[in-house]
Design a protein around this motif. Structure first.
Motif, mmCIF file in Angstrom:
data_model
loop_
_atom_site.group_PDB
_atom_site.id
_atom_site.type_symbol
_atom_site.label_atom_id
_atom_site.label_comp_id
_atom_site.label_asym_id
_atom_site.label_seq_id
_atom_site.Cartn_x
_atom_site.Cartn_y
_atom_site.Cartn_z
ATOM 1 N N TYR A 231 0.833 -1.194 0.000
ATOM 2 C CA TYR A 231 0.000 0.000 0.000
ATOM 3 C C TYR A 231 0.876 1.256 0.000
ATOM 4 N N PRO A 232 1.735 1.464 -0.992
ATOM 5 C CA PRO A 232 2.570 2.675 -0.997
ATOM 6 C C PRO A 232 1.701 3.931 -1.080
ATOM 7 N N GLU A 233 2.012 4.897 -0.251
ATOM 8 C CA GLU A 233 1.190 6.114 -0.168
ATOM 9 C C GLU A 233 1.955 7.310 -0.731
ATOM 10 N N TYR A 234 1.279 8.112 -1.534
ATOM 11 C CA TYR A 234 1.869 9.277 -2.180
ATOM 12 C C TYR A 234 1.056 10.517 -1.813
ATOM 13 N N ASN A 235 1.754 11.594 -1.526
ATOM 14 C CA ASN A 235 1.100 12.855 -1.209
ATOM 15 C C ASN A 235 1.298 13.837 -2.356
ATOM 16 N N SER A 248 -8.548 11.465 -0.215
ATOM 17 C CA SER A 248 -7.691 10.287 -0.108
ATOM 18 C C SER A 248 -8.388 9.130 -0.814
ATOM 19 N N PHE A 249 -7.673 8.464 -1.714
ATOM 20 C CA PHE A 249 -8.318 7.413 -2.482
ATOM 21 C C PHE A 249 -7.296 6.420 -3.028
ATOM 22 N N ALA A 250 -7.787 5.227 -3.351
ATOM 23 C CA ALA A 250 -6.949 4.163 -3.903
ATOM 24 C C ALA A 250 -6.991 4.205 -5.422
ATOM 25 N N VAL A 251 -5.844 3.928 -6.015
ATOM 26 C CA VAL A 251 -5.706 4.005 -7.465
ATOM 27 C C VAL A 251 -4.950 2.787 -7.981
ATOM 28 N N ARG A 252 -5.364 2.304 -9.128
ATOM 29 C CA ARG A 252 -4.607 1.270 -9.827
ATOM 30 C C ARG A 252 -3.802 1.949 -10.927
ATOM 31 N N VAL A 253 -2.510 1.705 -10.914
ATOM 32 C CA VAL A 253 -1.632 2.225 -11.962
ATOM 33 C C VAL A 253 -1.307 1.060 -12.881
ATOM 34 N N THR A 298 8.693 -5.115 -11.407
ATOM 35 C CA THR A 298 9.338 -6.185 -10.657
ATOM 36 C C THR A 298 10.245 -6.946 -11.614
ATOM 37 N N LEU A 299 11.512 -7.055 -11.270
ATOM 38 C CA LEU A 299 12.519 -7.669 -12.143
ATOM 39 C C LEU A 299 12.523 -7.023 -13.524
ATOM 40 N N GLY A 300 12.275 -5.707 -13.546
ATOM 41 C CA GLY A 300 12.285 -4.957 -14.789
ATOM 42 C C GLY A 300 11.019 -5.082 -15.612
ATOM 43 N N ILE A 301 10.044 -5.826 -15.128
ATOM 44 C CA ILE A 301 8.790 -6.038 -15.855
ATOM 45 C C ILE A 301 7.720 -5.081 -15.328
ATOM 46 N N PRO A 302 7.226 -4.132 -16.138
ATOM 47 C CA PRO A 302 6.159 -3.231 -15.671
ATOM 48 C C PRO A 302 4.853 -3.998 -15.537
ATOM 49 N N HIS A 303 4.081 -3.661 -14.506
ATOM 50 C CA HIS A 303 2.814 -4.355 -14.290
ATOM 51 C C HIS A 303 1.869 -3.492 -13.461
ATOM 52 N N ASP A 304 0.600 -3.855 -13.457
ATOM 53 C CA ASP A 304 -0.400 -3.139 -12.672
ATOM 54 C C ASP A 304 -0.069 -3.254 -11.184
ATOM 55 N N SER A 305 -0.269 -2.152 -10.467
ATOM 56 C CA SER A 305 -0.092 -2.180 -9.015
ATOM 57 C C SER A 305 -1.010 -1.145 -8.382
ATOM 58 N N LEU A 306 -1.167 -1.245 -7.086
ATOM 59 C CA LEU A 306 -2.082 -0.377 -6.358
ATOM 60 C C LEU A 306 -1.324 0.625 -5.500
ATOM 61 N N ILE A 307 -1.839 1.850 -5.417
ATOM 62 C CA ILE A 307 -1.231 2.872 -4.574
ATOM 63 C C ILE A 307 -2.334 3.651 -3.864
ATOM 64 N N LEU A 308 -1.937 4.359 -2.818
ATOM 65 C CA LEU A 308 -2.832 5.283 -2.128
ATOM 66 C C LEU A 308 -2.408 6.705 -2.467
ATOM 67 N N LEU A 309 -3.372 7.553 -2.818
ATOM 68 C CA LEU A 309 -3.089 8.956 -3.116
ATOM 69 C C LEU A 309 -3.798 9.853 -2.104
ATOM 70 N N VAL A 310 -3.035 10.772 -1.541
ATOM 71 C CA VAL A 310 -3.585 11.818 -0.679
ATOM 72 C C VAL A 310 -3.359 13.141 -1.421
ATOM 73 N N VAL A 311 -4.436 13.718 -1.924
ATOM 74 C CA VAL A 311 -4.327 14.908 -2.775
ATOM 75 C C VAL A 311 -4.947 16.110 -2.078
ATOM 76 N N ARG A 312 -4.165 17.175 -1.978
ATOM 77 C CA ARG A 312 -4.625 18.404 -1.342
ATOM 78 C C ARG A 312 -4.607 19.536 -2.375
ATOM 79 N N GLY A 313 -5.697 20.269 -2.479
ATOM 80 C CA GLY A 313 -5.763 21.415 -3.387
ATOM 81 C C GLY A 313 -5.830 22.714 -2.626
#
Length: 316
Positions: A231-235, A248-253, A298-313
């Motif tokens: 669950y890596p979180e990004y601000n 604050s919301f979950a995103v699939r990249v 992972t091992l140089g292979i790009p793939h879908d993963s999940l992250i948490l975003l905290v966005v402030r305006g």
């Protein structure tokens, strides 16, 4: 829809208590043998390998792969020296020093050290092989005790001219397994797994600031899975926004770096549908335009993963 809020991926539960086997696995001993006698009769000993430095070279699942379906990678890094049947010296790759820790021997070749329970499968002056035990409430979960670790004596490595880092490196089987997981996650969002090289967000605008996720190291390398891996979180802070907001919301990249809304991570009392609409508008209007997004790998292979975003305006 993936449920971030209530998913907790815990691979191992390792505790510092004396453990006993699952009753279904325990064989009764005829007569009136006490528990102390049982332990004495079936416990292992390290007397023949005392003061021999060992280096961990393999840490793999029973399948022989160093990854599981959630993307967690087993990484060998321990160095140990048994000082007696009650004490072991463990090297911390973080602190770069050895720690003398208690060693507890139990029945059926099981023992505890450095916060983990093991079952000795092989003990020799050249190598050690242990099964990592998953223990909860003093009961062994044999199904989840599927990790095996192998140590080589440092003298043996020198005599054989073996490169430790080469032994510890990932294999072709690991790469093939990750590619299989990546292909599956692209077709089914429920099969998304954690990226060893997490998503990277970089701002293209002076009005947008990003703090990328960081995984904290442990003082002693253990078999726990860091939650920040999954669950890596990004601000993200957006100045001169259309309004003041905080979401604050979950995103699939996905593997191409595109953002896909998963679910809100905030309490929505009034008009949830409108809140989600606003969040998606922020993603399309700000994040997609002002962020350079590199997908997780992972091992140089790009793939879908999940992250948490905290966005402030900030409007002003």
């Amino acid at each position: 829809m993936l449920n971030f809020r209530f998913s907790r991926l815990i691979l191992f539960v390792l505790i510092l208590f004396s453990c006993r086997q699952n009753p279904q696995k325990t064989q009764s001993v005829p007569g009136t043998e006490t528990n102390e006698q049982l332990i004495e009769r079936t416990r292992t000993t390290f007397k023949n390998v005392i003061n021999i430095p060992y280096t961990e070279v393999y840490r793999r699942f029973a399948s022989g792969i160093s990854f599981n379906a959630q993307g967690f990678q087993l990484k060998p890094s321990w160095k140990i020296t048994f000082l007696s049947d009650t004490s072991v010296s463990v090297f911390s790759p973080i602190k770069l020093r050895y720690y003398n820790l208690p060693l507890v021997l139990d029945h059926d070749s099981m023992f505890s050290m450095a916060g983990a329970w093991f079952k000795a499968r092989k003990i020799s002056k050249d190598s050690l092989r242990f099964q990592v035990l998953s223990v909860r409430n003093k009961i062994i979960n044999w199904k989840n005790s599927n990790v095996y670790v192998t140590f080589y004596a440092e003298d043996y490595l020198k005599k054989q001219h073996v490169n430790v880092e080469k032994l510890r490196s990932t294999t072709k089987s690991d790469t093939a397994y990750i590619q299989k997981l990546a292909d599956a996650s692209a077709l089914d969002s429920t099969k998304i797994f954690a990226a060893q090289q997490p998503v990277s967000l970089k701002s293209n605008s002076a009005n947008v600031q990003v703090t990328n996720a960081k995984t904290k190291a442990k003082d002693l390398n253990s078999y726990y899975i860091p939650e920040t891996l999954f669950y890596p979180e990004y601000n993200v802070t957006i100045n001169k926004a259309y309004a003041d907001f905080y979401h604050s919301f979950a995103v699939r990249v996905d593997a191409k770096g595109r953002l896909h809304f998963v679910e809100p991570m905030e309490t929505m009392v009034d008009d949830p549908e409108n809140t989600i609409k606003v969040i998606k508008g922020i993603m399309d209007g700000y994040l997609a335009h002002y962020l350079q997004i590199t997908p997780g790998k992972t091992l140089g292979i790009p793939h879908d993963s999940l992250i948490l975003l905290v966005v402030r305006g900030n409007k002003n």
